[in-house]
Design a protein around this motif. Structure first.
Motif, PDB file in Angstrom:
ATOM      1  N   PRO A 138      -0.112 -31.979 -26.835  1.00 48.94           N
ATOM      2  CA  PRO A 138       1.042 -31.096 -26.639  1.00 48.94           C
ATOM      3  C   PRO A 138       2.348 -31.805 -26.977  1.00 48.94           C
ATOM      4  CG  PRO A 138      -0.460 -30.976 -24.765  1.00 48.94           C
ATOM      5  CD  PRO A 138      -0.947 -32.100 -25.619  1.00 48.94           C
ATOM      6  N   LEU A 139       3.284 -31.058 -27.581  1.00 45.36           N
ATOM      7  CA  LEU A 139       4.610 -31.590 -27.894  1.00 45.36           C
ATOM      8  C   LEU A 139       5.476 -31.530 -26.640  1.00 45.36           C
ATOM      9  CD1 LEU A 139       5.202 -29.811 -31.324  1.00 45.36           C
ATOM     10  CD2 LEU A 139       4.326 -32.130 -30.932  1.00 45.36           C
ATOM     11  N   VAL A 140       6.121 -32.648 -26.315  1.00 44.45           N
ATOM     12  CA  VAL A 140       6.895 -32.743 -25.078  1.00 44.45           C
ATOM     13  C   VAL A 140       8.236 -33.410 -25.353  1.00 44.45           C
ATOM     14  CG1 VAL A 140       6.979 -33.685 -22.736  1.00 44.45           C
ATOM     15  CG2 VAL A 140       4.794 -32.896 -23.675  1.00 44.45           C
ATOM     16  N   ALA A 141       9.298 -32.807 -24.842  1.00 39.98           N
ATOM     17  CA  ALA A 141      10.622 -33.429 -24.808  1.00 39.98           C
ATOM     18  C   ALA A 141      10.989 -33.587 -23.347  1.00 39.98           C
ATOM     19  CB  ALA A 141      11.650 -32.583 -25.544  1.00 39.98           C
ATOM     20  N   THR A 142      11.042 -34.820 -22.860  1.00 32.40           N
ATOM     21  CA  THR A 142      11.183 -35.047 -21.423  1.00 32.40           C
ATOM     22  C   THR A 142      12.571 -34.704 -20.904  1.00 32.40           C
ATOM     23  OG1 THR A 142      11.813 -37.371 -21.727  1.00 32.40           O
ATOM     24  CG2 THR A 142       9.455 -36.885 -21.398  1.00 32.40           C
ATOM     25  N   HIS A 143      13.608 -34.795 -21.766  1.00 33.49           N
ATOM     26  CA  HIS A 143      14.971 -34.522 -21.291  1.00 33.49           C
ATOM     27  C   HIS A 143      15.829 -34.014 -22.448  1.00 33.49           C
ATOM     28  CE1 HIS A 143      14.919 -38.693 -22.614  1.00 33.49           C
ATOM     29  NE2 HIS A 143      16.219 -38.860 -22.459  1.00 33.49           N
ATOM     30  N   SER A 144      15.704 -32.711 -22.710  1.00 34.12           N
ATOM     31  CA  SER A 144      16.423 -32.056 -23.806  1.00 34.12           C
ATOM     32  C   SER A 144      16.785 -30.630 -23.396  1.00 34.12           C
ATOM     33  CB  SER A 144      15.575 -32.025 -25.078  1.00 34.12           C
ATOM     34  OG  SER A 144      15.366 -33.321 -25.595  1.00 34.12           O
ATOM     35  N   ASN A 145      17.768 -30.064 -24.104  1.00 29.30           N
ATOM     36  CA  ASN A 145      18.269 -28.729 -23.774  1.00 29.30           C
ATOM     37  C   ASN A 145      18.250 -27.807 -24.988  1.00 29.30           C
ATOM     38  OD1 ASN A 145      18.619 -29.713 -21.204  1.00 29.30           O
ATOM     39  ND2 ASN A 145      20.842 -29.900 -21.348  1.00 29.30           N
ATOM     40  N   ALA A 146      18.839 -26.631 -24.822  1.00 37.14           N
ATOM     41  CA  ALA A 146      18.775 -25.575 -25.836  1.00 37.14           C
ATOM     42  C   ALA A 146      19.968 -25.649 -26.787  1.00 37.14           C
ATOM     43  CB  ALA A 146      18.727 -24.215 -25.160  1.00 37.14           C
ATOM     44  N   HIS A 147      19.683 -25.863 -28.055  1.00 34.97           N
ATOM     45  CA  HIS A 147      20.721 -25.931 -29.089  1.00 34.97           C
ATOM     46  C   HIS A 147      21.418 -24.587 -29.254  1.00 34.97           C
ATOM     47  CE1 HIS A 147      22.431 -26.470 -33.173  1.00 34.97           C
ATOM     48  NE2 HIS A 147      22.456 -27.748 -32.863  1.00 34.97           N
ATOM     49  N   ALA A 148      20.709 -23.504 -28.977  1.00 39.93           N
ATOM     50  CA  ALA A 148      21.301 -22.171 -29.106  1.00 39.93           C
ATOM     51  C   ALA A 148      22.471 -21.978 -28.141  1.00 39.93           C
ATOM     52  CB  ALA A 148      20.242 -21.104 -28.861  1.00 39.93           C
TER      53      ALA A 148
ATOM     54  N   GLN B 202      12.194 -25.399 -32.956  1.00 38.74           N
ATOM     55  CA  GLN B 202      11.519 -26.516 -32.293  1.00 38.74           C
ATOM     56  C   GLN B 202      10.894 -26.075 -30.976  1.00 38.74           C
ATOM     57  OE1 GLN B 202      15.139 -29.047 -32.615  1.00 38.74           O
ATOM     58  NE2 GLN B 202      13.739 -30.654 -33.313  1.00 38.74           N
ATOM     59  N   LEU B 203      11.621 -25.281 -30.218  1.00 39.01           N
ATOM     60  CA  LEU B 203      11.078 -24.789 -28.942  1.00 39.01           C
ATOM     61  C   LEU B 203       9.830 -23.957 -29.164  1.00 39.01           C
ATOM     62  CD1 LEU B 203      14.366 -23.780 -27.063  1.00 39.01           C
ATOM     63  CD2 LEU B 203      13.015 -25.870 -26.771  1.00 39.01           C
ATOM     64  N   ARG B 204       9.836 -23.135 -30.207  1.00 38.94           N
ATOM     65  CA  ARG B 204       8.643 -22.316 -30.477  1.00 38.94           C
ATOM     66  C   ARG B 204       7.457 -23.199 -30.862  1.00 38.94           C
ATOM     67  NH1 ARG B 204      12.610 -18.257 -31.990  1.00 38.94           N
ATOM     68  NH2 ARG B 204      13.013 -19.292 -33.976  1.00 38.94           N
ATOM     69  N   ALA B 205       7.709 -24.282 -31.587  1.00 38.81           N
ATOM     70  CA  ALA B 205       6.623 -25.202 -31.932  1.00 38.81           C
ATOM     71  C   ALA B 205       6.064 -25.869 -30.684  1.00 38.81           C
ATOM     72  CB  ALA B 205       7.122 -26.251 -32.925  1.00 38.81           C
ATOM     73  N   ILE B 206       6.936 -26.230 -29.755  1.00 38.05           N
ATOM     74  CA  ILE B 206       6.491 -26.804 -28.490  1.00 38.05           C
ATOM     75  C   ILE B 206       5.633 -25.795 -27.730  1.00 38.05           C
ATOM     76  CG2 ILE B 206       7.284 -27.597 -26.223  1.00 38.05           C
ATOM     77  CD1 ILE B 206       9.709 -28.841 -27.700  1.00 38.05           C
ATOM     78  N   ALA B 207       6.065 -24.549 -27.712  1.00 37.63           N
ATOM     79  CA  ALA B 207       5.289 -23.506 -27.036  1.00 37.63           C
ATOM     80  C   ALA B 207       3.913 -23.338 -27.682  1.00 37.63           C
ATOM     81  CB  ALA B 207       6.053 -22.184 -27.058  1.00 37.63           C
ATOM     82  N   GLU B 208       3.867 -23.341 -29.012  1.00 29.60           N
ATOM     83  CA  GLU B 208       2.591 -23.163 -29.710  1.00 29.60           C
ATOM     84  C   GLU B 208       1.625 -24.302 -29.422  1.00 29.60           C
ATOM     85  OE1 GLU B 208       3.610 -22.680 -33.802  1.00 29.60           O
ATOM     86  OE2 GLU B 208       4.615 -20.741 -33.475  1.00 29.60           O
ATOM     87  N   SER B 209       2.160 -25.495 -29.143  1.00 26.55           N
ATOM     88  CA  SER B 209       1.299 -26.638 -28.824  1.00 26.55           C
ATOM     89  C   SER B 209       0.935 -26.683 -27.339  1.00 26.55           C
ATOM     90  CB  SER B 209       2.006 -27.943 -29.197  1.00 26.55           C
ATOM     91  OG  SER B 209       3.017 -28.271 -28.250  1.00 26.55           O
ATOM     92  N   ASP B 210       1.473 -25.735 -26.566  1.00 31.15           N
ATOM     93  CA  ASP B 210       1.312 -25.700 -25.113  1.00 31.15           C
ATOM     94  C   ASP B 210       1.934 -26.935 -24.460  1.00 31.15           C
ATOM     95  OD1 ASP B 210       0.649 -24.397 -22.793  1.00 31.15           O
ATOM     96  OD2 ASP B 210      -1.436 -25.099 -22.760  1.00 31.15           O
ATOM     97  N   GLY B 211       3.085 -27.337 -25.006  1.00 25.72           N
ATOM     98  CA  GLY B 211       3.794 -28.506 -24.506  1.00 25.72           C
ATOM     99  C   GLY B 211       4.841 -28.150 -23.464  1.00 25.72           C
ATOM    100  N   MET B 212       5.972 -28.867 -23.498  1.00 26.55           N
ATOM    101  CA  MET B 212       6.913 -28.728 -22.389  1.00 26.55           C
ATOM    102  C   MET B 212       8.256 -29.358 -22.723  1.00 26.55           C
ATOM    103  SD  MET B 212       6.300 -29.367 -18.483  1.00 26.55           S
ATOM    104  CE  MET B 212       7.672 -29.494 -17.362  1.00 26.55           C
ATOM    105  N   VAL B 213       9.314 -28.851 -22.071  1.00 30.65           N
ATOM    106  CA  VAL B 213      10.657 -29.420 -22.137  1.00 30.65           C
ATOM    107  C   VAL B 213      11.171 -29.619 -20.718  1.00 30.65           C
ATOM    108  CG1 VAL B 213      13.060 -29.054 -22.848  1.00 30.65           C
ATOM    109  CG2 VAL B 213      11.188 -28.365 -24.367  1.00 30.65           C
ATOM    110  N   GLY B 214      11.721 -30.814 -20.454  1.00 25.04           N
ATOM    111  CA  GLY B 214      12.413 -31.078 -19.200  1.00 25.04           C
ATOM    112  C   GLY B 214      13.907 -30.922 -19.395  1.00 25.04           C
ATOM    113  N   LEU B 215      14.536 -30.090 -18.588  1.00 25.98           N
ATOM    114  CA  LEU B 215      15.963 -29.804 -18.726  1.00 25.98           C
ATOM    115  C   LEU B 215      16.797 -31.032 -18.380  1.00 25.98           C
ATOM    116  CD1 LEU B 215      18.062 -27.266 -18.984  1.00 25.98           C
ATOM    117  CD2 LEU B 215      18.344 -27.748 -16.558  1.00 25.98           C
ATOM    118  N   ASN B 216      17.650 -31.441 -19.319  1.00 27.19           N
ATOM    119  CA  ASN B 216      18.532 -32.602 -19.152  1.00 27.19           C
ATOM    120  C   ASN B 216      19.792 -32.184 -18.405  1.00 27.19           C
ATOM    121  OD1 ASN B 216      20.196 -34.903 -19.579  1.00 27.19           O
ATOM    122  ND2 ASN B 216      19.206 -35.321 -21.538  1.00 27.19           N
ATOM    123  N   PHE B 217      20.195 -32.956 -17.391  1.00 28.96           N
ATOM    124  CA  PHE B 217      21.412 -32.657 -16.642  1.00 28.96           C
ATOM    125  C   PHE B 217      22.674 -33.206 -17.310  1.00 28.96           C
ATOM    126  CE2 PHE B 217      19.146 -32.650 -12.194  1.00 28.96           C
ATOM    127  CZ  PHE B 217      18.339 -31.608 -12.613  1.00 28.96           C
TER     128      PHE B 217
END
Length: 353
Positions: A223-233, A245-260
């Motif tokens: 799975p594609l994972v970004a541990t601390h990234s946010n939405a470019h939109a 990129q987010l859709r590719a992460i979703a297709e891989s059943d990966g994950m994004v951790g919201l960066n503060f």
């Protein structure tokens, strides 16, 4: 520690490098007794912090005050630091790794190699720590160091921290900007991806440029994972992820951790801490909309970034939980965002052990 139902599991903190720069292993008692920073044991107990990714990071000689001052402007493009050679990076990475292991020896946390280890740490009231490397300068070209660090507990790795490495290219701190900046992974970087897949080391895409992101997507079978990234939109910063990129992460059943980090939260990209929790929720809403509610979590960047005034330390995390509740997130979704989604994706990456 809070019960497992309310625990927070976080995708990124920089407390190890902070302790290293404060004097190294001789300063670990500050983590146990309380320190002037975002992450320590008393704050974990106060905030229901169950653990997360503890980053080993080799710092560049940067004037941080000057960097942050530049990032308060309406637009900026900070030059990346020079690459760091393996011979210089390895002693620093080992020193920070030793801090993590000393904290485990002293009973402040447990270095977790499996999801079962994480759940066991929760049950025991221990901080569950994932040994993570942010920027692979300390990994040699033959990848022998990778195998040794894996034996010591390494389970997550980012090939770059923005500055270039022999494995690939990162994104500068640039606003406004696309992440589509420069070349992707080197041939050695592709070898690193494949070896991490073989060992079960999670690959972190957070600081890779867009070409590097797509190279990992092509060559990784995890799975594609970004541990601390946010939405470019929402915030068009080079460090944030586009919807493609987010859709590719979703297709891989990966994950994004919201960066503060406030520069990646604010629509104006400025490094100013007066960011309401409503803006954090705006990013969460967008990430959930694109990724689905099973693929979003937290990746605070505590002790490594300027964060919103309401989330200064891990003791403040219940404020975010309350804001989620008031925003209309139900209890099952809140639990997913707070820790369950991280355990799900780690299980898929590491295996079921």
């Amino acid at each position: 520690m809070a019960s497992v139902g309310t625990v927070f599991f976080d995708g990124h903190n920089d407390v190890l490098s902070k302790i290293y720069r404060a004097g190294g292993i001789s300063q670990v008692r500050g983590f146990i007794d309380g320190r002037d920073g975002a992450v320590d044991l008393p704050k974990a107990q106060a905030g229901g912090f169950g653990g997360g990714f503890f980053a080993v990071y080799v710092p560049s000689p940067i004037d941080m005050d000057e960097k942050y001052e530049e990032m308060t402007k309406a637009s900026y493009d900070l030059p990346l630091p020079d690459p760091i050679e393996y011979v210089d990076a390895l002693p620093v990475a080992l020193a920070q790794s030793a801090i993590l292991l000393e904290l485990e020896r002293l009973g402040a946390l447990a270095v977790c190699r499996t999801v079962a280890d994480i759940r066991g740490a929760f049950d025991a009231g221990l901080i569950a720590a994932i040994f993570h490397i942010e920027g692979a300068e300390a990994i040699d070209s033959d990848l022998h160091t990778l195998d040794v660090l894996y034996a010591a507990g390494l389970r997550s790795l980012g090939p770059v921290w923005s500055r270039d490495t022999k494995f690939g290219y990162g994104v500068p701190f640039r606003f406004p900007s696309s992440p589509d900046i420069g070349e992707g992974l080197s041939e050695l970087g592709i070898r690193l991806v494949r070896r991490c897949n073989e060992l079960g080391i999670m690959l972190d895409l957070s600081h890779l440029n867009e070409a590097g992101f797509w190279d990992v997507a092509k060559h990784s079978d995890k799975p594609l994972v970004a541990t601390h990234s946010n939405a470019h939109a929402i915030c068009p910063h080079s460090r944030n992820l586009t919807d493609d990129q987010l859709r590719a992460i979703a297709e891989s059943d990966g994950m994004v951790g919201l960066n503060f980090a406030v520069a990646f939260l604010r629509e104006d990209g400025r490094m100013l801490p007066d960011v309401p929790l409503a803006q954090v929720l705006t990013h969460l809403d967008h990430l959930i909309n694109v990724l689905g509610e099973d693929r979003v979590g937290l990746g605070s960047d505590h002790d490594g970034a300027v964060v919103p005034e309401d989330l200064t330390t891990i003791a403040d995390l219940p404020r975010l939980r309350q804001a989620m509740n008031e925003h209309g997130y139900d209890e099952p979704l809140i639990k997913k965002l707070c820790h369950e989604n991280w355990l799900r994706v780690l299980g898929k990456t590491w295996g079921s052990g």
